[in-house]
Design a protein around this motif. Structure first.
Motif, mmCIF file in Angstrom:
data_model
loop_
_atom_site.group_PDB
_atom_site.id
_atom_site.type_symbol
_atom_site.label_atom_id
_atom_site.label_comp_id
_atom_site.label_asym_id
_atom_site.label_seq_id
_atom_site.Cartn_x
_atom_site.Cartn_y
_atom_site.Cartn_z
ATOM 1 N N ILE A 204 -12.334 1.543 4.086
ATOM 2 C CA ILE A 204 -12.622 2.226 5.351
ATOM 3 C C ILE A 204 -14.093 2.605 5.431
ATOM 4 C CG2 ILE A 204 -12.175 4.318 6.703
ATOM 5 C CD1 ILE A 204 -9.287 4.248 5.666
ATOM 6 N N GLU A 205 -14.619 3.178 4.336
ATOM 7 C CA GLU A 205 -16.021 3.586 4.306
ATOM 8 C C GLU A 205 -16.954 2.382 4.401
ATOM 9 O OE1 GLU A 205 -17.405 6.913 3.978
ATOM 10 O OE2 GLU A 205 -15.376 7.257 4.748
ATOM 11 N N SER A 206 -16.490 1.231 3.965
ATOM 12 C CA SER A 206 -17.315 0.016 3.981
ATOM 13 C C SER A 206 -17.193 -0.755 5.284
ATOM 14 C CB SER A 206 -16.934 -0.895 2.810
ATOM 15 O OG SER A 206 -17.113 -0.222 1.574
ATOM 16 N N GLY A 207 -16.421 -0.240 6.234
ATOM 17 C CA GLY A 207 -16.325 -0.888 7.538
ATOM 18 C C GLY A 207 -15.126 -1.784 7.717
ATOM 19 N N ASN A 208 -14.185 -1.760 6.777
ATOM 20 C CA ASN A 208 -12.954 -2.540 6.906
ATOM 21 C C ASN A 208 -11.779 -1.561 6.912
ATOM 22 O OD1 ASN A 208 -10.796 -4.257 6.826
ATOM 23 N ND2 ASN A 208 -11.320 -5.227 4.865
ATOM 24 N N PRO A 209 -11.401 -1.060 8.087
ATOM 25 C CA PRO A 209 -10.389 -0.008 8.149
ATOM 26 C C PRO A 209 -8.947 -0.480 7.972
ATOM 27 C CG PRO A 209 -11.093 -0.582 10.349
ATOM 28 C CD PRO A 209 -11.943 -1.385 9.419
ATOM 29 N N PHE A 210 -8.749 -1.788 7.885
ATOM 30 C CA PHE A 210 -7.369 -2.272 7.761
ATOM 31 C C PHE A 210 -7.303 -3.449 6.781
ATOM 32 C CE2 PHE A 210 -3.341 -4.070 9.731
ATOM 33 C CZ PHE A 210 -2.550 -3.004 9.318
ATOM 34 N N PRO A 211 -7.577 -3.174 5.478
ATOM 35 C CA PRO A 211 -7.534 -4.255 4.480
ATOM 36 C C PRO A 211 -6.106 -4.740 4.258
ATOM 37 C CG PRO A 211 -7.765 -2.139 3.401
ATOM 38 C CD PRO A 211 -7.892 -1.871 4.869
ATOM 39 N N THR A 212 -5.962 -5.977 3.953
ATOM 40 C CA THR A 212 -4.641 -6.551 3.685
ATOM 41 C C THR A 212 -4.225 -6.231 2.249
ATOM 42 O OG1 THR A 212 -5.541 -8.630 2.846
ATOM 43 C CG2 THR A 212 -5.187 -8.451 5.246
ATOM 44 N N PRO A 213 -2.935 -6.345 1.944
ATOM 45 C CA PRO A 213 -2.493 -6.158 0.555
ATOM 46 C C PRO A 213 -3.201 -7.104 -0.398
ATOM 47 C CG PRO A 213 -0.621 -6.081 2.023
ATOM 48 C CD PRO A 213 -1.786 -6.497 2.861
ATOM 49 N N ASP A 214 -3.495 -8.329 0.069
ATOM 50 C CA ASP A 214 -4.214 -9.287 -0.783
ATOM 51 C C ASP A 214 -5.602 -8.762 -1.124
ATOM 52 O OD1 ASP A 214 -2.124 -11.060 -0.828
ATOM 53 O OD2 ASP A 214 -2.856 -12.263 0.853
ATOM 54 N N GLU A 215 -6.295 -8.219 -0.129
ATOM 55 C CA GLU A 215 -7.651 -7.718 -0.358
ATOM 56 C C GLU A 215 -7.648 -6.527 -1.315
ATOM 57 O OE1 GLU A 215 -10.128 -8.666 3.721
ATOM 58 O OE2 GLU A 215 -8.549 -7.121 3.828
ATOM 59 N N ILE A 216 -6.657 -5.666 -1.175
ATOM 60 C CA ILE A 216 -6.578 -4.500 -2.068
ATOM 61 C C ILE A 216 -6.211 -4.931 -3.480
ATOM 62 C CG2 ILE A 216 -5.385 -2.319 -2.523
ATOM 63 C CD1 ILE A 216 -4.925 -2.096 0.513
ATOM 64 N N ALA A 217 -5.205 -5.823 -3.587
ATOM 65 C CA ALA A 217 -4.732 -6.282 -4.897
ATOM 66 C C ALA A 217 -5.819 -7.032 -5.651
ATOM 67 C CB ALA A 217 -3.508 -7.172 -4.721
ATOM 68 N N GLU A 218 -6.692 -7.701 -4.902
ATOM 69 C CA GLU A 218 -7.776 -8.450 -5.527
ATOM 70 C C GLU A 218 -8.717 -7.540 -6.316
ATOM 71 O OE1 GLU A 218 -11.391 -11.498 -4.190
ATOM 72 O OE2 GLU A 218 -9.917 -10.798 -2.719
ATOM 73 N N LYS A 219 -8.782 -6.259 -5.904
ATOM 74 C CA LYS A 219 -9.656 -5.299 -6.588
ATOM 75 C C LYS A 219 -8.961 -4.663 -7.791
ATOM 76 C CE LYS A 219 -12.752 -5.464 -3.202
ATOM 77 N NZ LYS A 219 -14.133 -5.987 -3.392
ATOM 78 N N MET A 220 -7.658 -4.944 -7.946
ATOM 79 C CA MET A 220 -6.874 -4.280 -8.973
ATOM 80 C C MET A 220 -6.218 -5.296 -9.905
ATOM 81 S SD MET A 220 -5.150 -1.333 -6.528
ATOM 82 C CE MET A 220 -4.381 -0.496 -7.916
ATOM 83 N N THR A 221 -5.406 -4.784 -10.799
ATOM 84 C CA THR A 221 -4.704 -5.656 -11.751
ATOM 85 C C THR A 221 -3.232 -5.789 -11.363
ATOM 86 O OG1 THR A 221 -4.274 -3.772 -13.205
ATOM 87 C CG2 THR A 221 -6.255 -5.072 -13.648
ATOM 88 N N ILE A 222 -2.942 -5.692 -10.076
ATOM 89 C CA ILE A 222 -1.572 -5.823 -9.593
ATOM 90 C C ILE A 222 -1.497 -6.994 -8.629
ATOM 91 C CG2 ILE A 222 -1.052 -3.369 -9.851
ATOM 92 C CD1 ILE A 222 -1.520 -3.014 -6.862
ATOM 93 N N THR A 223 -0.289 -7.446 -8.388
ATOM 94 C CA THR A 223 -0.103 -8.552 -7.455
ATOM 95 C C THR A 223 -0.077 -8.040 -6.020
ATOM 96 O OG1 THR A 223 2.319 -8.383 -7.481
ATOM 97 C CG2 THR A 223 1.285 -9.764 -9.184
ATOM 98 N N VAL B 31 2.286 -8.559 -3.931
ATOM 99 C CA VAL B 31 3.641 -8.068 -3.677
ATOM 100 C C VAL B 31 3.782 -6.625 -4.151
ATOM 101 C CG1 VAL B 31 6.084 -8.354 -4.235
ATOM 102 C CG2 VAL B 31 4.656 -10.367 -3.774
ATOM 103 N N HIS B 32 3.249 -6.355 -5.342
ATOM 104 C CA HIS B 32 3.300 -4.999 -5.887
ATOM 105 C C HIS B 32 2.496 -4.041 -5.007
ATOM 106 C CE1 HIS B 32 3.049 -2.318 -9.732
ATOM 107 N NE2 HIS B 32 3.676 -1.726 -8.724
ATOM 108 N N CYS B 33 1.336 -4.498 -4.554
ATOM 109 C CA CYS B 33 0.498 -3.678 -3.684
ATOM 110 C C CYS B 33 1.228 -3.360 -2.381
ATOM 111 C CB CYS B 33 -0.812 -4.409 -3.398
ATOM 112 S SG CYS B 33 -1.957 -3.445 -2.390
ATOM 113 N N THR B 34 1.920 -4.349 -1.821
ATOM 114 C CA THR B 34 2.683 -4.135 -0.588
ATOM 115 C C THR B 34 3.754 -3.074 -0.787
ATOM 116 O OG1 THR B 34 2.319 -6.431 0.105
ATOM 117 C CG2 THR B 34 4.148 -5.260 1.137
ATOM 118 N N ASP B 35 4.394 -3.121 -1.946
ATOM 119 C CA ASP B 35 5.436 -2.141 -2.253
ATOM 120 C C ASP B 35 4.848 -0.735 -2.355
ATOM 121 O OD1 ASP B 35 8.210 -1.470 -3.047
ATOM 122 O OD2 ASP B 35 7.264 -0.935 -4.946
#
Length: 234
Positions: free
Chosen positions: A46-65, A67-71
């Motif tokens: 949100i602070e970087s100008g993307n107020p609606f990241p997808t689960p894929d975009e969030i999961a890419e920054k983490m060590t989860i899939t 699907v797990h991020c969506t859950d």
């Protein structure tokens, strides 16, 4: 030279301020570490100008899939930590965005409740301390009636514990250690808008000076018991 360009690139990435209250209190509002990281990534997007990241975009920054991020996102929605807002960009285009407003509200409620509970604990501790001081001065346990009177002074009459202790000291100094005398002192202080220890001490000092200046003859003629309200004889 390569290191210099790398440092400049890092600096150009900018920084994200993580609310200290969130870091210190996420456990209290019911977030675990994994949920906290998802929240932090959403905050960063949100602070970087993307107020609606997808689960894929969030999961890419983490060590989860993804699907797990969506859950996890679903759990955050259901438990009231995250919401989606709709914003009209240009008719008929409507843009969706995440908002962490529900999380901030939960946190503020939790902190407010914590302050109330802490205040209650302090008041209870002060009350116990007050009872102990009275029992020490009276040299005995207080009666149920005396305990009720103490509570009434605080709860109904709104006398501060410090002023109640000051009134007790005045009664001790005057040699009239009884609840009626103390109650009368508190009544007069409230009537005269005395709210601080300094004002109470000054009032007591004036009264004692007045007592010392009374004619000796008047003292000799008086043979009755000094009533509790003599503290007010000014």
């Amino acid at each position: 030279m390569e290191n210099k360009h790398l440092l400049i690139k890092w600096l150009q990435e900018g920084s994200i301020a993580i609310p200290k209250l969130l870091m210190n209190n996420y456990k209290k509002v019911g977030l675990n570490e994994l949920e906290m990281m998802v929240v932090l990534h959403i905050h960063t997007f949100i602070e970087s100008g993307n107020p609606f990241p997808t689960p894929d975009e969030i999961a890419e920054k983490m060590t989860i899939t993804s699907v797990h991020c969506t859950d996890i996102l679903r759990q955050l929605f259901q438990r009231g930590f995250l919401a989606i807002e709709q914003e009209s960009v240009a008719s008929p285009v409507i843009m969706e965005r995440y908002t962490l407003q529900p999380l901030w509200e939960k946190m503020m409620y939790s902190l407010s409740n914590e302050v109330v509970q802490e205040k209650k604990k302090v008041e209870e501790a002060n009350q116990v301390h007050l009872y102990s001081i009275f029992e020490q001065e009276f040299g005995r346990p207080l009666s149920p009636f005396e305990c009720d009177t103490l509570r009434m002074w605080e709860d109904q009459d709104s006398h501060a514990p410090e002023l109640i202790k000051a009134a007790l000291r005045e009664a001790v100094i005057s040699g009239k250690l009884n609840f009626r005398y103390i109650d009368r002192i508190l009544f007069e202080w409230k009537k005269n808008n005395i709210k601080t220890i300094e004002q109470a001490q000054q009032q007591g000092k004036k009264f004692r000076q007045f007592q010392q200046q009374r004619p000796a003859k008047a003292e000799q003629e008086y043979k009755g018991t000094i009533p509790f309200y003599n503290w007010l004889d000014q």
